[in-house]
Every structure is written in C-alpha cells, then in structure tokens.
Design a protein around this motif. Structure first.
Motif, mmCIF file in Angstrom:
data_model
loop_
_atom_site.group_PDB
_atom_site.id
_atom_site.type_symbol
_atom_site.label_atom_id
_atom_site.label_comp_id
_atom_site.label_asym_id
_atom_site.label_seq_id
_atom_site.Cartn_x
_atom_site.Cartn_y
_atom_site.Cartn_z
ATOM 1 N N THR A 192 1.008 -1.043 -0.005
ATOM 2 C CA THR A 192 -0.023 0.003 0.035
ATOM 3 C C THR A 192 0.635 1.197 -0.026
ATOM 4 O O THR A 192 0.247 2.386 -0.088
ATOM 5 N N ASP A 193 2.112 1.182 0.190
ATOM 6 C CA ASP A 193 3.002 2.210 0.414
ATOM 7 C C ASP A 193 2.672 3.356 1.497
ATOM 8 O O ASP A 193 2.820 4.707 1.388
ATOM 9 N N ARG A 194 1.892 2.702 2.527
ATOM 10 C CA ARG A 194 1.654 3.361 3.508
ATOM 11 C C ARG A 194 2.815 3.315 4.645
ATOM 12 O O ARG A 194 3.629 2.679 4.702
ATOM 13 N N VAL A 195 2.702 4.673 5.567
ATOM 14 C CA VAL A 195 3.733 4.600 6.421
ATOM 15 C C VAL A 195 3.319 3.474 7.599
ATOM 16 O O VAL A 195 2.397 3.360 7.857
ATOM 17 N N VAL A 196 4.469 3.039 7.960
ATOM 18 C CA VAL A 196 4.365 1.986 9.160
ATOM 19 C C VAL A 196 4.977 2.508 10.315
ATOM 20 O O VAL A 196 6.261 2.776 10.310
ATOM 21 N N LEU A 197 4.556 2.759 11.328
ATOM 22 C CA LEU A 197 5.087 3.225 12.658
ATOM 23 C C LEU A 197 5.783 1.830 13.416
ATOM 24 O O LEU A 197 4.792 0.967 13.742
ATOM 25 N N GLY A 252 -1.224 6.845 10.656
ATOM 26 C CA GLY A 252 0.561 7.306 10.158
ATOM 27 C C GLY A 252 0.700 8.071 9.287
ATOM 28 O O GLY A 252 1.549 8.940 8.984
ATOM 29 N N ASP A 253 0.112 7.772 7.819
ATOM 30 C CA ASP A 253 0.159 8.552 6.791
ATOM 31 C C ASP A 253 0.003 10.006 6.939
ATOM 32 O O ASP A 253 0.779 10.800 6.666
ATOM 33 N N THR A 254 -1.188 10.447 7.715
ATOM 34 C CA THR A 254 -1.490 11.550 8.005
ATOM 35 C C THR A 254 -0.642 12.391 8.963
ATOM 36 O O THR A 254 -0.251 13.698 8.558
ATOM 37 N N LEU A 255 -0.303 11.665 9.941
ATOM 38 C CA LEU A 255 1.061 12.059 10.851
ATOM 39 C C LEU A 255 2.026 12.534 10.073
ATOM 40 O O LEU A 255 2.887 13.549 10.296
ATOM 41 N N PHE A 256 2.572 11.647 9.158
ATOM 42 C CA PHE A 256 3.737 11.714 8.476
ATOM 43 C C PHE A 256 3.800 13.161 7.519
ATOM 44 O O PHE A 256 4.564 13.869 7.372
ATOM 45 N N GLN A 257 2.539 13.179 6.647
ATOM 46 C CA GLN A 257 2.416 14.353 5.763
ATOM 47 C C GLN A 257 2.290 15.605 6.573
ATOM 48 O O GLN A 257 2.813 16.622 6.324
ATOM 49 N N LEU A 258 1.609 15.654 7.590
ATOM 50 C CA LEU A 258 1.546 16.789 8.524
ATOM 51 C C LEU A 258 2.759 17.316 9.063
ATOM 52 O O LEU A 258 3.277 18.444 8.789
ATOM 53 N N GLU A 298 -5.994 -0.777 15.279
ATOM 54 C CA GLU A 298 -7.413 -0.946 14.445
ATOM 55 C C GLU A 298 -7.723 0.177 13.395
ATOM 56 O O GLU A 298 -8.247 -0.088 12.156
ATOM 57 N N MET A 299 -7.703 1.348 13.578
ATOM 58 C CA MET A 299 -7.965 2.282 12.792
ATOM 59 C C MET A 299 -7.171 2.052 11.409
ATOM 60 O O MET A 299 -7.661 2.169 10.223
ATOM 61 N N GLU A 300 -5.837 1.928 11.698
ATOM 62 C CA GLU A 300 -4.976 1.849 10.442
ATOM 63 C C GLU A 300 -5.190 0.737 9.758
ATOM 64 O O GLU A 300 -5.032 0.800 8.154
ATOM 65 N N ASN A 301 -5.516 -0.474 10.308
ATOM 66 C CA ASN A 301 -5.856 -1.598 9.502
ATOM 67 C C ASN A 301 -7.411 -1.446 8.627
ATOM 68 O O ASN A 301 -7.218 -2.346 7.804
ATOM 69 N N ARG A 302 -8.100 -0.770 9.065
ATOM 70 C CA ARG A 302 -9.223 -0.529 8.519
ATOM 71 C C ARG A 302 -9.068 0.237 6.952
ATOM 72 O O ARG A 302 -9.857 0.301 6.121
#
Length: 154
Positions: A29-34, A92-98, A149-153
C-alpha cells in the motif's frame, strides 16, 4: 558469463528483499508504518523529538496549555502527543504528511497559518517516522490497539 549474471540477479534480489523488509512503508500500500515496538527506531525518535519537538510539544508530550483555543495571533498552541491529545486519532500517513509538509499542505490551504514547522529538508523520512514511532510507543496499550485497528481499516 551465466555465473556472473546469476550472481548479479541474486544480489539484486537480496538487496530488494532487504529494502522491502526494512522499509518504513508497506510494499502493498505504500503506507507509513510506525515501528513503535522497535527499540532502535524508538531511540532515534526520542533523540530527534528532544531536539526538534519538545520545545513546543513538551518534554513529556504534554503540549502547550489551552491547545484547543487559538492564541492572540490566531494560531493554535502545540497539542499534546500523549493520550490526552488527538494525535492517536490520525493514521500514520496523515501524521507523516502533516510533519513533513505542514498543516496547510495537508488541508490544501497554502495560506493556513501555523506555528508548526515544515520538516521537509530538515528531517529525513526515517527521522520523521522514528519520532512518530516514539510518540506511539508512549501511548497506553489500549490506545495503541485502537490506533492499529484504525490503520488496519484503511
């Protein structure tokens, strides 16, 4: 010649596998993973946070007083990053972008005034992810679970 080509292909495959394994984003997904449970990442994040974030967000992630109300300059004070704040409500994506590009870029409003610095060109992506991982590592288990859970959705 075949042996050299085979060695080169094998080396490239191993290099690619290593990059995938140690990447901060998922391959699918190219998502940020914390990496809130990785000790080396947390150590880096702690030191980067102390130097770049603690002066506003607090040494204990407590944020500034009255962080929900704009100050005289019309800007919001720095929010807490502990469980009392809203950081864990964002993926995590939102936090990274911000963090990397700033609030204005995140909300597509280049005129948005914020005291939050833009860290693009100041911190590496690895450092930003390390800071966010450190922050997540401090949350109580139930909040980390809720965040997961939020990130997994998504």
């Amino acid at each position: 010649m075949n042996r050299i080509a085979l060695t080169a292909v094998g080396g490239a495959a191993l290099f690619g596998a290593a990059l995938y394994t140690f990447s901060n984003v998922t391959g699918e997904t190219d998502r940020v993973v914390l990496r809130y449970d990785d000790h080396a990442t947390i150590a880096l994040g702690t030191s980067v946070y102390e130097v770049n974030c603690a002066s506003c967000h607090g040494a204990n992630l407590e944020g500034q007083p009255n962080w929900r109300s704009a100050g005289e300059d019309g800007r919001l004070p720095a929010p807490p990053h502990d469980e009392t704040g809203h950081t864990w409500h964002h993926d995590g994506d939102t936090l990274f972008q911000l963090t990397k590009y700033g609030v204005g870029a995140l909300i597509n409003d280049p005129d948005y005034a914020s005291n939050m610095p833009i860290y693009e060109g100041v911190l590496s992506d690895e450092e930003i992810i390390a800071v966010l991982s450190y922050i997540k590592s401090t949350w109580p288990e139930e909040i980390r679970a809720s965040h997961n859970e939020m990130e997994n959705r998504q």
